[in-house]
Design an enzyme around this catalytic site. Structure first.
Site: not given
Length: 498
Positions: A149, A173, A176-177, A226, A281, A383
């Site tokens: 996202f 893919k 979805e956020r 993640s 990140c 994190e």
């Protein structure tokens, strides 16, 4: 309310699962859209569409594939402001930050326009008597990308631009956020001349991810997210014989040497630690001043800067950063701040009470700053992915070097110093994949490669740069000898290239 489906076969199609996820506008906290979550059958339909379209695209000469990307670059520039506003409203980052997200993706698409040169093989004439050897790069077929996202424009382009330039068909893919920008980019690729079916966007959750990993026609998968999920995808992809490049979490350190320009260092930490609400990140989340005097001076300058950060709605051009992406993300970061307090770290600046006037339901968090953090604390080990900076005091250079080197994550690291010898030694010895010297977010330019070490990266090939071409192609080597050079009689030993 807007409903977002999928982009399959060159057109947007409705989802058939009956399952949807909410798409929020983080600055207001309101649900602005519903995105369909694909079934395994819907993913399979996209793969079949891609597999049917790919052979003709793979046979298209590389300069014509490059022209599609060139046109795509023009179209994104045309729609730049519209895309940036859509991205900001779905993600929460400010519009200037959203434009940077788009720009860094475009740079990889620009790199991929050089595919006629990048895909060239090797040739050796006369490797043996009458024998020539040459190699060629060929596309894998159908490949896929699962993207996060926090960079809904950049990372999809990092994935699909080189893959498609190499002659593959691509299944994206996205998160979805914030699916709006990936869907818009697919439509622009079609407008640029990409044949239908070569780029498909399938929205979904774990069901869609597992469908990608289990589909026998998908030959490679790239992931950013993640570390636990990166490892899961890498292992499951390997079990099904797929290539995989999976990039996970990070805990990026900034080493501050006693001779560093402290004003420039603080500027760097503020931008790299709190920009995009820390949802990067490559964000700096740990500052490591070397020596007590350096640490005291750093905190003296950092505290008022963190306290004066301007948090605002995504549409405010003067805001330093906007809201986090969802309420769950906000609560997760607040929980980490409380953990840090309980662990005994000094919370020098507490941003948890921040409220945005007129946007009280938005997902905002003020800047948080910890001092006296130790390496056994969870807020150091894990994190946080929010606007939280931890200061870990090091007694000397050796201790400072060991902190990022020994950490489970190894994405990025920076050192701030005027000493060239110290910088050179640090760059050579630190056990981290990307190093900045007086550069706080050392994301390499598009024609170099991006990738972390240890739990930040799984797989032996990185993103963009020459590694992307290697990842999305397979090498075929041809050894040829023509009749005029063939001796009579059978050969029973391995031919020697004498």
């Amino acid at each position: 309310m807007r409903t977002i489906g999928h982009f399959i076969g060159g057109k947007e199609v409705e989802g058939k699962s009956g399952r949807f996820a909410d798409v929020f506008e983080p600055m207001t906290g309101e649900v602005k859209a519903k995105v369909a979550l694909a079934t395994k059958a819907e993913m399979r339909a996209a793969v079949e569409n891609a597999a049917a379209a790919q052979p003709a695209w793979g046979a298209t000469n590389p300069q014509r594939r490059a022209r599609v990307l060139m046109k795509f670059l023009e179209l994104v520039q045309r729609d730049y402001d519209k895309l940036a506003e859509l991205l900001a409203r779905e993600h929460g980052k400010t519009i200037p930050d959203a434009k940077g997200d788009i720009q860094r993706g475009l740079e990889v698409a620009e790199f991929a326009t050089g595919i006629p040169h990048l895909m060239k093989g090797e040739y050796t004439e006369g490797a043996g008597p009458g024998i020539d050897i040459y190699s060629m790069r060929q596309p894998l077929g159908v490949v896929a990308g699962i993207t996060p996202f926090n960079f809904p424009a950049m990372i999809p382009m990092w994935k699909f631009a080189p893959a498609i330039a190499c002659g593959n068909a691509f299944i994206l893919k996205p998160s979805e956020r914030d699916p709006g920008v990936p869907m818009a980019l697919a439509a622009l690729m079609l407008e640029a001349g990409l044949p239908p079916g070569i780029l498909n966007v399938v929205n979904g959750d774990k069901e869609a991810v597992d469908a990608i990993l289990d589909d026998p026609d998908i030959k490679a998968v790239g992931f950013v997210g993640s570390s636990p999920i990166a490892q899961y995808i890498y292992e499951r992809a390997a079990q099904t014989g797929k290539r995989a490049q999976c990039f996970g979490g990070a805990k990026n350190h900034a080493i501050i040497m006693p001779d560093a320009d402290m004003d420039q260092t603080v500027d760097a930490l503020i931008g790299a630690g709190y920009g995009s609400a820390g949802e990067r990140c490559m964000a700096i989340s740990v500052a490591v001043p070397v020596g007590k005097a350096t640490a005291d001076k750093l905190m003296e300058k950092l505290i008022p800067r963190v306290e004066s950060l301007k948090i605002g709605p995504s549409t405010d051009p003067t805001a330093d950063y906007g809201p986090l992406v969802t309420k769950d993300a906000l609560e997760r970061v607040k929980n980490y701040v409380e953990i840090g307090v309980q662990e005994g770290a000094t919370l020098a600046v507490d941003g948890r009470g921040f409220k945005m006037q007129g946007y009280e339901n938005g997902f905002y968090l003020g800047g948080c700053l910890f001092d006296n953090v130790t390496k056994d604390m969870r807020i150091y080990k894990e994190e946080i992915f929010g606007p939280v900076l931890s200061v870990v005091r090091a007694h000397d250079y050796a201790e400072a070097l060991a902190l990022p080197s020994d950490h489970d994550y190894g994405n990025g690291v920076a050192i701030f110093t005027r000493d060239g010898d110290a910088a050179r030694d640090f760059a050579a010895k630190v056990n981290v994949g990307m190093v900045g010297i007086n550069v706080p977010i050392p994301v390499p330019i598009a024609y170099y490669t991006f990738g972390g070490w240890k739990k930040s990266g799984f797989g032996d090939l990185n993103q963009h740069g020459p590694d992307s071409v290697r990842f999305y192609t397979k090498t075929k080597t041809v050894t040829s000898r023509w009749p005029s050079g063939v001796k009579e009689g059978a050969e029973f030993s391995i031919p020697l290239m004498k």
